[in-house]
Design a protein around this motif. Structure first.
Motif, PDB file in Angstrom:
ATOM      1  N   ARG A 111      11.299   4.689  11.118  1.00 25.55           N
ATOM      2  CA  ARG A 111      10.566   6.001  11.079  1.00 25.55           C
ATOM      3  C   ARG A 111      10.765   6.944  12.231  1.00 25.55           C
ATOM      4  O   ARG A 111      10.790   6.415  13.051  1.00 25.55           O
ATOM      5  CB  ARG A 111       9.256   6.077  10.524  1.00 25.55           C
ATOM      6  N   LEU A 152       0.890  -1.331  -0.114  1.00 27.99           N
ATOM      7  CA  LEU A 152       0.083   0.159  -0.085  1.00 27.99           C
ATOM      8  C   LEU A 152       0.793   1.387  -0.217  1.00 27.99           C
ATOM      9  O   LEU A 152       0.891   1.909   0.963  1.00 27.99           O
ATOM     10  CB  LEU A 152      -0.827  -0.013   1.249  1.00 27.99           C
ATOM     11  N   ASP A 153       1.507   1.620  -1.202  1.00 34.34           N
ATOM     12  CA  ASP A 153       2.457   2.702  -1.027  1.00 34.34           C
ATOM     13  C   ASP A 153       1.803   3.892  -1.611  1.00 34.34           C
ATOM     14  O   ASP A 153       0.971   4.168  -2.561  1.00 34.34           O
ATOM     15  CB  ASP A 153       3.656   2.253  -2.121  1.00 34.34           C
ATOM     16  N   GLY A 154       2.085   5.032  -0.890  1.00 33.15           N
ATOM     17  CA  GLY A 154       1.908   6.298  -1.208  1.00 33.15           C
ATOM     18  C   GLY A 154       0.951   7.004  -0.439  1.00 33.15           C
ATOM     19  O   GLY A 154       0.652   7.999  -0.731  1.00 33.15           O
ATOM     20  N   ASN A 155       0.764   6.521   0.861  1.00 31.35           N
ATOM     21  CA  ASN A 155      -0.329   7.186   1.816  1.00 31.35           C
ATOM     22  C   ASN A 155       0.237   8.715   2.078  1.00 31.35           C
ATOM     23  O   ASN A 155      -0.405   9.618   2.254  1.00 31.35           O
ATOM     24  CB  ASN A 155      -0.488   6.355   2.890  1.00 31.35           C
ATOM     25  N   ARG A 156       1.635   8.457   2.576  1.00 31.12           N
ATOM     26  CA  ARG A 156       2.119   9.838   2.937  1.00 31.12           C
ATOM     27  C   ARG A 156       2.183  11.162   1.772  1.00 31.12           C
ATOM     28  O   ARG A 156       1.942  12.186   2.167  1.00 31.12           O
ATOM     29  CB  ARG A 156       3.658   9.919   3.464  1.00 31.12           C
ATOM     30  N   ARG A 157       2.568  10.609   0.660  1.00 33.17           N
ATOM     31  CA  ARG A 157       2.847  11.405  -0.563  1.00 33.17           C
ATOM     32  C   ARG A 157       1.424  11.887  -0.862  1.00 33.17           C
ATOM     33  O   ARG A 157       1.346  12.890  -1.164  1.00 33.17           O
ATOM     34  CB  ARG A 157       3.364  10.660  -1.756  1.00 33.17           C
ATOM     35  N   MET A 181      -3.458   1.399  13.718  1.00 34.55           N
ATOM     36  CA  MET A 181      -3.488   0.057  13.777  1.00 34.55           C
ATOM     37  C   MET A 181      -4.354  -0.461  14.692  1.00 34.55           C
ATOM     38  O   MET A 181      -5.434  -1.229  14.432  1.00 34.55           O
ATOM     39  CB  MET A 181      -2.311  -0.637  13.791  1.00 34.55           C
ATOM     40  N   ILE A 193      -1.881  -8.064   2.741  1.00 31.59           N
ATOM     41  CA  ILE A 193      -1.345  -6.829   2.649  1.00 31.59           C
ATOM     42  C   ILE A 193      -0.030  -6.666   3.308  1.00 31.59           C
ATOM     43  O   ILE A 193       0.244  -7.217   4.386  1.00 31.59           O
ATOM     44  CB  ILE A 193      -2.250  -5.970   3.086  1.00 31.59           C
ATOM     45  N   PHE A 238      -6.671   3.399   4.655  1.00 34.09           N
ATOM     46  CA  PHE A 238      -7.202   2.247   5.116  1.00 34.09           C
ATOM     47  C   PHE A 238      -8.708   2.118   4.671  1.00 34.09           C
ATOM     48  O   PHE A 238      -9.294   1.152   4.278  1.00 34.09           O
ATOM     49  CB  PHE A 238      -7.583   2.508   6.984  1.00 34.09           C
ATOM     50  N   HIS A 270      -2.609   8.010   5.607  1.00 36.95           N
ATOM     51  CA  HIS A 270      -2.984   6.476   6.305  1.00 36.95           C
ATOM     52  C   HIS A 270      -4.502   6.291   6.472  1.00 36.95           C
ATOM     53  O   HIS A 270      -5.049   4.889   6.094  1.00 36.95           O
ATOM     54  CB  HIS A 270      -2.043   6.138   7.339  1.00 36.95           C
ATOM     55  N   ALA A 304       1.309  -4.184   5.753  1.00 37.39           N
ATOM     56  CA  ALA A 304       0.807  -2.833   6.523  1.00 37.39           C
ATOM     57  C   ALA A 304       1.783  -2.264   7.477  1.00 37.39           C
ATOM     58  O   ALA A 304       1.832  -0.916   7.569  1.00 37.39           O
ATOM     59  CB  ALA A 304      -0.253  -3.462   7.448  1.00 37.39           C
ATOM     60  N   ASN A 329       9.898  -0.109   8.758  1.00 40.41           N
ATOM     61  CA  ASN A 329       9.070   1.092   9.436  1.00 40.41           C
ATOM     62  C   ASN A 329       9.415   1.508  10.714  1.00 40.41           C
ATOM     63  O   ASN A 329       8.982   2.664  11.036  1.00 40.41           O
ATOM     64  CB  ASN A 329       7.574   0.851   8.873  1.00 40.41           C
ATOM     65  N   LYS A 352      -8.081   0.545  13.929  1.00 40.36           N
ATOM     66  CA  LYS A 352      -8.679  -0.383  12.841  1.00 40.36           C
ATOM     67  C   LYS A 352      -9.044  -1.561  13.161  1.00 40.36           C
ATOM     68  O   LYS A 352      -9.759  -2.311  12.519  1.00 40.36           O
ATOM     69  CB  LYS A 352      -7.768   0.280  11.270  1.00 40.36           C
TER      70      LYS A 352
HETATM   71  C1  LIG Z   1      -5.441  -2.753  10.573  1.00 39.58           C
HETATM   72  C2  LIG Z   1      -4.945  -2.357   9.457  1.00 39.58           C
HETATM   73  C3  LIG Z   1      -5.290  -3.347   8.279  1.00 39.58           C
HETATM   74  C4  LIG Z   1      -4.197  -1.251   9.237  1.00 39.58           C
HETATM   75  C5  LIG Z   1      -3.557  -0.713   7.952  1.00 39.58           C
HETATM   76  C6  LIG Z   1      -3.449   0.575   8.096  1.00 39.58           C
HETATM   77  C7  LIG Z   1      -2.707   1.064   6.723  1.00 39.58           C
HETATM   78  C8  LIG Z   1      -3.349   1.856   5.452  1.00 39.58           C
HETATM   79  C9  LIG Z   1      -1.222   1.154   6.725  1.00 39.58           C
HETATM   80  C10 LIG Z   1      -0.522   1.565   5.719  1.00 39.58           C
HETATM   81  C11 LIG Z   1       1.051   1.654   6.362  1.00 39.58           C
HETATM   82  C12 LIG Z   1       1.979   2.083   5.374  1.00 39.58           C
HETATM   83  C13 LIG Z   1       3.388   2.315   6.170  1.00 39.58           C
HETATM   84  C14 LIG Z   1       1.914   2.342   4.135  1.00 39.58           C
HETATM   85  C15 LIG Z   1       2.767   2.820   3.077  1.00 39.58           C
HETATM   86  O1  LIG Z   1       2.609   4.192   2.965  1.00 39.58           O
HETATM   87  P1  LIG Z   1       3.746   5.014   3.120  1.00 39.58           P
HETATM   88  O2  LIG Z   1       3.433   5.606   4.720  1.00 39.58           O
HETATM   89  O3  LIG Z   1       5.184   4.556   3.172  1.00 39.58           O
HETATM   90  O4  LIG Z   1       3.673   6.388   2.176  1.00 39.58           O
HETATM   91  P2  LIG Z   1       4.751   6.817   1.281  1.00 39.58           P
HETATM   92  O5  LIG Z   1       4.947   5.630   0.436  1.00 39.58           O
HETATM   93  O6  LIG Z   1       3.993   8.056   0.683  1.00 39.58           O
HETATM   94  O7  LIG Z   1       6.074   7.204   2.035  1.00 39.58           O
END
Ligand SMILES: CC(C)=CCC/C(C)=C/CC/C(C)=C/COP(=O)(O)OP(=O)(O)O
Length: 287
Positions: free
Chosen positions: A94, A42-47, A106, A84, A64, A60, A86, A91, A109
Motif C-alpha cells: 500500500r 477485518l475487511d472494509g475499514n477504508r470503505r 498498531m 485476527i 479497532f 481503522h 491485522a 499490505n 493500540k
Molecule cells: C493492535 C491491533 C490488534 C490493531 C488492529 C488495528 C486494525 C483495525 C487493523 C485493520 C487493518 C486492515 C488492513 C484492515 C482491512 O481493512 P482495509 O484497510 O483493507 O479496508 P478496505 O477493505 O475498505 O480496503
C-alpha cells in the motif's frame, strides 16, 4: 453535574441491560456446539471511512474499537481462541503513508492493550503476534514482543494477531524449520534425501511429514478455527490460515468491519451450529 450523572446512570443501566441480554442469548446458543476458535478478517475499514467522508485512518481507528467489542462478545460466550488478520505481507504494497499510519496505529493500540483497564487484563488474554515479525519496524516489533512477554502467563483465553502474515509465508517457514530440524537430527548438513510426503506411506525416516510442518507453524499452539468471519461480503481467504481452514465454516456478512455487530456474530454461530455435525464427520473422515 446532575445531567451528567443522569446520563451516566442511564448509560450504565443500558449497558447492564445489554450485557444481560447478551448473556441470555449466549445461554441459548450454548445448548448447541460452541466454537472454540473464531478467526476474523477485518475487511472494509477504508470503505467505511470513505462512505462517511472521514479520513482513511479513522476507519481503522473505529475498526479497532469494533474489534474490542467483538473480542468481548467472543470471550463472554466462552470462545477460547480468537485470531485476527491485522496486517498481511501484501499490505506492505500500500502507499507508504498508509503503511506508516497503520504501523503507528498498531503501536498505539498494542500499548493500550497492556494498560491496567484493558480488555487483556479484564479477560486474562494471552496475546500472540503471528507472522514474519522481522518485516515490522523496530518499534512495532519491540511492542509486539513486550505484549507477548507481558501476557505469557495468562491462560484463560488467547488472542492471535496476524501481522506481516500470509499463510504461504507461514507454510514455507514451517517447511524450512522442519528441514533444519531433520538435518540437525541426522547430523547430515548436505543430506539430499530429505523430502516432503503426504503422510500415508513412510518411505524414509528423513522425510518431512505433515505433522512436522504442523508443529512448526506460527499458530501451532492453537486448534484449527471453527468459524472464519470475513466482513464486507468477500468470500476469498486472501492467504489467511489456508492450512488451518479445511473444516472451517466460512461466514461473510456484507457489512463493513466497523459496522459488524453482536447479531452478526450470533448469526455466524447459528450457521456454524447448523453445519457442525457435517463438518465433524468430514474432519473425522467418517464418510
Ligand atoms: C493492535 C491491533 C490488534 C490493531 C488492529 C488495528 C486494525 C483495525 C487493523 C485493520 C487493518 C486492515 C488492513 C484492515 C482491512 O481493512 P482495509 O484497510 O483493507 O479496508 P478496505 O477493505 O475498505 O480496503
Amino acid at each position: 453535574m446532575g445531567s451528567v450523572g443522569s446520563f451516566l446512570s442511564k448509560y450504565f443501566e443500558k449497558e447492564s441491560m445489554l450485557s444481560l441480554l447478551r448473556r441470555g442469548v449466549f445461554r441459548i446458543l450454548t445448548v448447541g456446539p460452541t466454537p472454540n476458535h473464531i478467526a476474523f478478517i477485518l475487511d472494509g475499514n477504508r470503505r467505511y471511512a470513505q462512505s462517511l467522508n472521514m479520513k482513511e485512518g479513522d476507519g481503522h481507528k473505529i475498526g479497532f474499537l469494533t474489534l474490542m467489542s467483538m473480542l468481548k462478545y467472543c470471550y463472554e460466550m466462552g470462545v477460547k481462541y480468537v485470531t485476527i488478520y491485522a496486517f498481511s505481507i501484501d499490505n506492505f504494497k500500500r502507499k507508504p503513508h498508509e503503511v506508516q499510519n497503520l504501523m503507528n496505529l498498531m503501536l498505539e493500540k498494542i500499548e493500550e492493550l497492556l494498560e491496567e483497564e484493558s480488555i487483556v487484563h479484564n479477560f486474562g488474554i494471552r496475546v500472540h503476534f503471528i507472522g514474519n515479525l522481522m518485516l515490522l519496524n523496530e518499534q512495532v516489533r519491540a511492542a509486539a514482543k513486550k505484549a507477548m512477554a507481558a501476557t505469557a502467563k495468562n491462560d484463560k483465553v488467547v488472542l492471535s494477531i496476524c501481522v506481516a502474515y500470509t499463510s504461504t509465508d507461514e507454510i514455507v517457514h514451517a517447511i524450512q524449520e522442519s528441514y533444519n530440524e531433520k538435518q540437525e537430527e541426522n547430523n547430515e548438513p548436505n543430506s539430499n534425501d530429505i523430502g516432503v510426503h503426504k503422510g500415508f506411506v513412510e518411505r524414509n525416516p528423513n522425510d518431512i511429514k505433515v505433522t512436522d510442518i504442523e508443529r512448526h507453524m506460527y499458530s501451532a499452539f492453537a486448534p484449527d478455527p471453527d468459524i472464519l468471519i470475513r466482513t464486507s461480503g468477500e468470500t476469498r481467504l486472501s492467504n489467511f490460515l489456508l492450512w488451518q481452514t479445511t473444516y472451517c465454516h466460512l461466514y461473510s456478512p456484507s457489512v463493513l468491519w466497523p459496522n459488524i455487530s453482536f447479531w452478526h456474530l450470533v448469526w455466524g454461530i447459528l450457521n456454524y451450529q447448523r453445519v457442525h455435525s457435517y463438518l465433524e464427520k468430514k474432519r473425522k473422515k467418517t464418510f
